[in-house]
Enzyme design. Structure first.
Site, PDB file in Angstrom:
ATOM      1  N   GLU A 139     -16.632  60.015 -26.241  1.00 42.62           N
ATOM      2  CA  GLU A 139     -17.908  60.714 -26.155  1.00 42.62           C
ATOM      3  C   GLU A 139     -17.736  62.203 -26.393  1.00 42.62           C
ATOM      4  OE1 GLU A 139     -20.230  57.859 -23.030  1.00 42.62           O
ATOM      5  OE2 GLU A 139     -19.013  59.431 -22.166  1.00 42.62           O
TER       6      GLU A 139
ATOM      7  N   CYS B  89     -18.658  69.965 -26.318  1.00 39.45           N
ATOM      8  CA  CYS B  89     -17.589  69.542 -25.427  1.00 39.45           C
ATOM      9  C   CYS B  89     -16.988  68.297 -26.066  1.00 39.45           C
ATOM     10  CB  CYS B  89     -18.223  69.227 -24.069  1.00 39.45           C
ATOM     11  SG  CYS B  89     -17.084  68.511 -22.883  1.00 39.45           S
TER      12      CYS B  89
ATOM     13  N   CYS C  98      -6.932  61.640 -12.178  1.00 41.19           N
ATOM     14  CA  CYS C  98      -7.600  62.404 -11.119  1.00 41.19           C
ATOM     15  C   CYS C  98      -8.667  61.492 -10.499  1.00 41.19           C
ATOM     16  CB  CYS C  98      -8.227  63.681 -11.690  1.00 41.19           C
ATOM     17  SG  CYS C  98      -7.010  64.732 -12.511  1.00 41.19           S
TER      18      CYS C  98
ATOM     19  N   CYS D  19     -12.581  61.769 -11.249  1.00 41.23           N
ATOM     20  CA  CYS D  19     -13.043  61.885 -12.633  1.00 41.23           C
ATOM     21  C   CYS D  19     -13.240  60.499 -13.238  1.00 41.23           C
ATOM     22  CB  CYS D  19     -12.013  62.674 -13.446  1.00 41.23           C
ATOM     23  SG  CYS D  19     -12.331  62.668 -15.220  1.00 41.23           S
TER      24      CYS D  19
ATOM     25  N   GLY E  20      -9.980  62.980 -21.810  1.00 39.59           N
ATOM     26  CA  GLY E  20      -8.584  63.181 -22.153  1.00 39.59           C
ATOM     27  C   GLY E  20      -7.995  64.481 -21.651  1.00 39.59           C
ATOM     28  N   GLU E  21      -6.667  64.537 -21.690  1.00 37.07           N
ATOM     29  CA  GLU E  21      -5.933  65.739 -21.315  1.00 37.07           C
ATOM     30  C   GLU E  21      -5.421  66.368 -22.610  1.00 37.07           C
ATOM     31  OE1 GLU E  21      -5.242  67.904 -18.966  1.00 37.07           O
ATOM     32  OE2 GLU E  21      -3.841  68.818 -20.358  1.00 37.07           O
TER      33      GLU E  21
ATOM     34  N   SER F 257      -8.989  72.997 -21.684  1.00 34.63           N
ATOM     35  CA  SER F 257      -8.956  72.752 -20.239  1.00 34.63           C
ATOM     36  C   SER F 257      -7.832  71.776 -19.919  1.00 34.63           C
ATOM     37  CB  SER F 257     -10.304  72.167 -19.807  1.00 34.63           C
ATOM     38  OG  SER F 257     -10.334  71.968 -18.410  1.00 34.63           O
TER      39      SER F 257
ATOM     40  N   SER G 197      -7.657  73.287 -14.358  1.00 36.86           N
ATOM     41  CA  SER G 197      -8.378  72.478 -13.367  1.00 36.86           C
ATOM     42  C   SER G 197      -7.579  72.493 -12.072  1.00 36.86           C
ATOM     43  CB  SER G 197      -8.546  71.055 -13.896  1.00 36.86           C
ATOM     44  OG  SER G 197      -9.333  71.090 -15.067  1.00 36.86           O
ATOM     45  N   LEU G 198      -7.871  73.452 -11.224  1.00 39.98           N
ATOM     46  CA  LEU G 198      -7.065  73.627 -10.010  1.00 39.98           C
ATOM     47  C   LEU G 198      -7.566  72.727  -8.876  1.00 39.98           C
ATOM     48  CD1 LEU G 198      -4.616  75.366  -9.186  1.00 39.98           C
ATOM     49  CD2 LEU G 198      -6.216  76.942  -8.104  1.00 39.98           C
ATOM     50  N   HIS G 199      -8.798  72.869  -8.514  1.00 46.32           N
ATOM     51  CA  HIS G 199      -9.492  71.993  -7.544  1.00 46.32           C
ATOM     52  C   HIS G 199      -8.959  72.048  -6.111  1.00 46.32           C
ATOM     53  CE1 HIS G 199     -11.646  70.583 -10.958  1.00 46.32           C
ATOM     54  NE2 HIS G 199     -10.685  69.843 -11.448  1.00 46.32           N
TER      55      HIS G 199
ATOM     56  N   ASN H  56     -19.794  65.872  -9.715  1.00 47.69           N
ATOM     57  CA  ASN H  56     -20.657  64.777 -10.164  1.00 47.69           C
ATOM     58  C   ASN H  56     -20.049  63.510  -9.624  1.00 47.69           C
ATOM     59  OD1 ASN H  56     -22.604  65.940 -11.957  1.00 47.69           O
ATOM     60  ND2 ASN H  56     -20.864  66.456 -13.259  1.00 47.69           N
TER      61      ASN H  56
ATOM     62  N   CYS I  17     -19.983  67.134 -16.596  1.00 42.23           N
ATOM     63  CA  CYS I  17     -18.549  67.274 -16.351  1.00 42.23           C
ATOM     64  C   CYS I  17     -17.988  66.072 -15.622  1.00 42.23           C
ATOM     65  CB  CYS I  17     -18.299  68.485 -15.465  1.00 42.23           C
ATOM     66  SG  CYS I  17     -18.957  69.983 -16.124  1.00 42.23           S
TER      67      CYS I  17
HETATM   68  N1  SAH Z   1      -8.123  66.912 -18.717  1.00 41.40           N
HETATM   69  C1  SAH Z   1      -8.752  68.200 -18.793  1.00 41.40           C
HETATM   70  C2  SAH Z   1     -10.161  68.136 -19.344  1.00 41.40           C
HETATM   71  C3  SAH Z   1     -11.010  67.254 -18.471  1.00 41.40           C
HETATM   72  S1  SAH Z   1     -12.675  67.459 -18.094  1.00 41.40           S
HETATM   73  C4  SAH Z   1      -8.775  68.828 -17.418  1.00 41.40           C
HETATM   74  O1  SAH Z   1      -8.569  68.131 -16.441  1.00 41.40           O
HETATM   75  O2  SAH Z   1      -8.969  70.020 -17.320  1.00 41.40           O
HETATM   76  C5  SAH Z   1     -13.064  69.080 -17.752  1.00 41.40           C
HETATM   77  C6  SAH Z   1     -13.302  69.453 -16.291  1.00 41.40           C
HETATM   78  O3  SAH Z   1     -14.191  68.574 -15.582  1.00 41.40           O
HETATM   79  C7  SAH Z   1     -11.995  69.449 -15.505  1.00 41.40           C
HETATM   80  O4  SAH Z   1     -11.936  70.647 -14.770  1.00 41.40           O
HETATM   81  C8  SAH Z   1     -12.185  68.277 -14.592  1.00 41.40           C
HETATM   82  O5  SAH Z   1     -11.379  68.375 -13.448  1.00 41.40           O
HETATM   83  C9  SAH Z   1     -13.663  68.348 -14.296  1.00 41.40           C
HETATM   84  N2  SAH Z   1     -14.181  67.118 -13.697  1.00 41.40           N
HETATM   85  C10 SAH Z   1     -13.720  65.865 -13.852  1.00 41.40           C
HETATM   86  N3  SAH Z   1     -14.443  64.999 -13.141  1.00 41.40           N
HETATM   87  C11 SAH Z   1     -15.405  65.710 -12.517  1.00 41.40           C
HETATM   88  C12 SAH Z   1     -16.469  65.360 -11.651  1.00 41.40           C
HETATM   89  N4  SAH Z   1     -16.688  64.105 -11.307  1.00 41.40           N
HETATM   90  N5  SAH Z   1     -17.267  66.355 -11.206  1.00 41.40           N
HETATM   91  C13 SAH Z   1     -17.062  67.636 -11.588  1.00 41.40           C
HETATM   92  N6  SAH Z   1     -16.074  68.019 -12.409  1.00 41.40           N
HETATM   93  C14 SAH Z   1     -15.246  67.070 -12.875  1.00 41.40           C
END
Ligand code: SAH
Length: 394
Positions: free
Chosen positions: A128, A141, A152, A155, A203-204, A237, A260-262, A336, A379
């Site tokens: 997508e 995107c 993760c 996600c 994807g990464e 990202s 993507s630290l989180h 989300n 996202c």
């Molecule tokens: N693999 C890459 C790109 C992925 S998507 C990465 O991890 O950075 C881009 C962003 O969306 C990342 O920061 C990811 O952590 C975030 N993301 C993934 N699932 C999410 C969700 N359910 N809610 C909010 N952000 C999310």
């Protein structure tokens, strides 16, 4: 808080096989290569396209002509390339423009300003892409892999595991297609010209390193070699593959790095972003600061706000201490929730307090808008298997 997906992928080594610089099972590597699509002009630079036409006995100038259609005019349909001699058209476009993305469906929301495209690839994989129109810019995107091996647990893409890397042209073609959609004027109130690309789809990107870097070169080379976007308008990202971040810093590209630290602490990040078990918070931030120093680009720190998981005031303070004085910007993303997830987005007052504490620490912070929610195009929601199921019953 063991994400079930995380535990599964980690134990079976799925996540490991998609990391760079780790020896992989040669058979698995061959299988991945075998499922790559036919070569397309966007896989090659202009000289490569010219050489390819020379191989099939066609004049080299046709490469520029077809490239001008594709990158300059955003024409992807060979039937519209009427300046190519009819007798040779099929041969030329069959060589340089095999169809890579078969549209399954397109959805729009936010009054047409957000549009999601679902594609079927030559091997049946689904990916997508999302277009977002704003007053001053149009962003797409795009996906870099079919699925994702990073696991993760919050996600949607991470739940399904990795199918395969996309080819350079499969990555570029998503942007070229959506640039054509923008150019058709359907995104009211936005510029007609695509300006920004974020590698934040499925994807990464840094686990498909060489193809992603080639895709960036195609997206940023001036037409007809490429799409002519500014490097500064491209964002890659990553979950934080440290060797690949360091390699990207040495490419002489001024693209923005989003990390993507989180979570600011290893204990929580080990669970939210399982690759943290390999490269810890301190290591990945070190690599990010080196990236910022090398490129002069501010690093974007992505932080999904998950209720009662990573949104405590003490974590805001810890994050603030880690980032203060650095070339960084925090992008908070309201979570989300993915289907069946036990997690939810943080309440707004908690989010506001988190922002307040980061700003008090001197860290520039914004909250990302939540475009595309109704079409599962927001996202972390891109999960093509879901799209297929819905598509079949639509
Ligand atoms: N693999 C890459 C790109 C992925 S998507 C990465 O991890 O950075 C881009 C962003 O969306 C990342 O920061 C990811 O952590 C975030 N993301 C993934 N699932 C999410 C969700 N359910 N809610 C909010 N952000 C999310």
């Amino acid at each position: 808080m063991d994400g079930p997906g995380a535990a599964r992928a980690w134990e079976t080594g799925q996540a490991m096989t998609s990391l760079p610089m780790i020896p992989v099972d040669p058979d698995a590597a061959a299988a991945r290569r075998a499922s790559l699509p036919p070569r397309h002009l966007a896989d090659l630079d202009l000289a490569g396209r010219q050489a390819l036409l020379a191989e099939i006995g066609e004049p080299a100038f046709r490469a520029r002509q077809i490239s001008t259609h594709y990158f300059g005019r955003l024409v992807r349909d060979p039937a519209l390339m009427t300046d190519l001699p009819a007798a040779a058209r099929e041969r030329l476009t069959g060589t340089l423009l095999p169809r890579l993305l078969n549209p399954v469906r397109e959805l729009a929301c936010d009054d047409g300003a957000t549009r999601k495209a679902l594609w079927r690839l030559h091997d049946g994989s689904l990916v997508e892409s999302v277009l977002m129109g704003y007053q001053d810019r149009v962003t797409v995107c795009i996906s870099s892999q079919a699925g994702c091996g990073m696991a993760c647990p919050f996600c949607a893409t991470g739940q399904a595991g990795l199918t395969r890397n996309l080819s350079t042209a499969e990555i570029v073609d998503q942007a070229v297609y959506l640039a054509g959609v923008a150019a058709s004027g359907v995104v009211a109130g936005s510029p007609a010209r695509l300006s920004h690309v974020v590698f934040m789809g499925m994807g990464e990107p840094l686990a498909n390193y060489s193809r992603v870097v080639a895709a960036i070169r195609r997206l940023t080379a001036p037409a007809p070699e490429g799409l002519g976007l500014s490097q500064r308008h491209i964002t890659v990202s990553t979950v934080g593959l440290v060797p690949a971040i360091r390699r990207l810093a040495s490419e002489d590209l001024s693209v923005t790095l989003a990390l993507s630290l989180h979570a600011p602490d290893d204990e929580l990040r080990d669970e939210l972003v399982p690759v943290n078990q390999r490269w810890k918070v301190a290591e990945v931030l070190d690599a990010a600061w080196d990236y910022a120093a090398r490129t002069g680009r501010r690093v974007s720190i992505e932080y999904a706000m998950i209720r009662d998981v990573n949104d405590q005031p003490w974590r805001a303070d810890l994050l603030g201490r880690l980032l203060a004085g650095r070339l960084a910007h925090v992008n908070l993303i309201p979570l989300n929730p993915t289907p069946g997830s036990r997690w939810d987005a943080s309440p707004k007052p908690v989010e506001r307090e988190f922002v307040r504490r980061l700003r008090a620490a001197g860290v520039s912070t914004t909250v990302r808008d939540t475009r595309g929610r109704e079409i599962d195009g927001a996202c972390g929601q891109l999960a093509a298997a879901e799209g297929e199921k819905d598509g079949a019953t639509a």
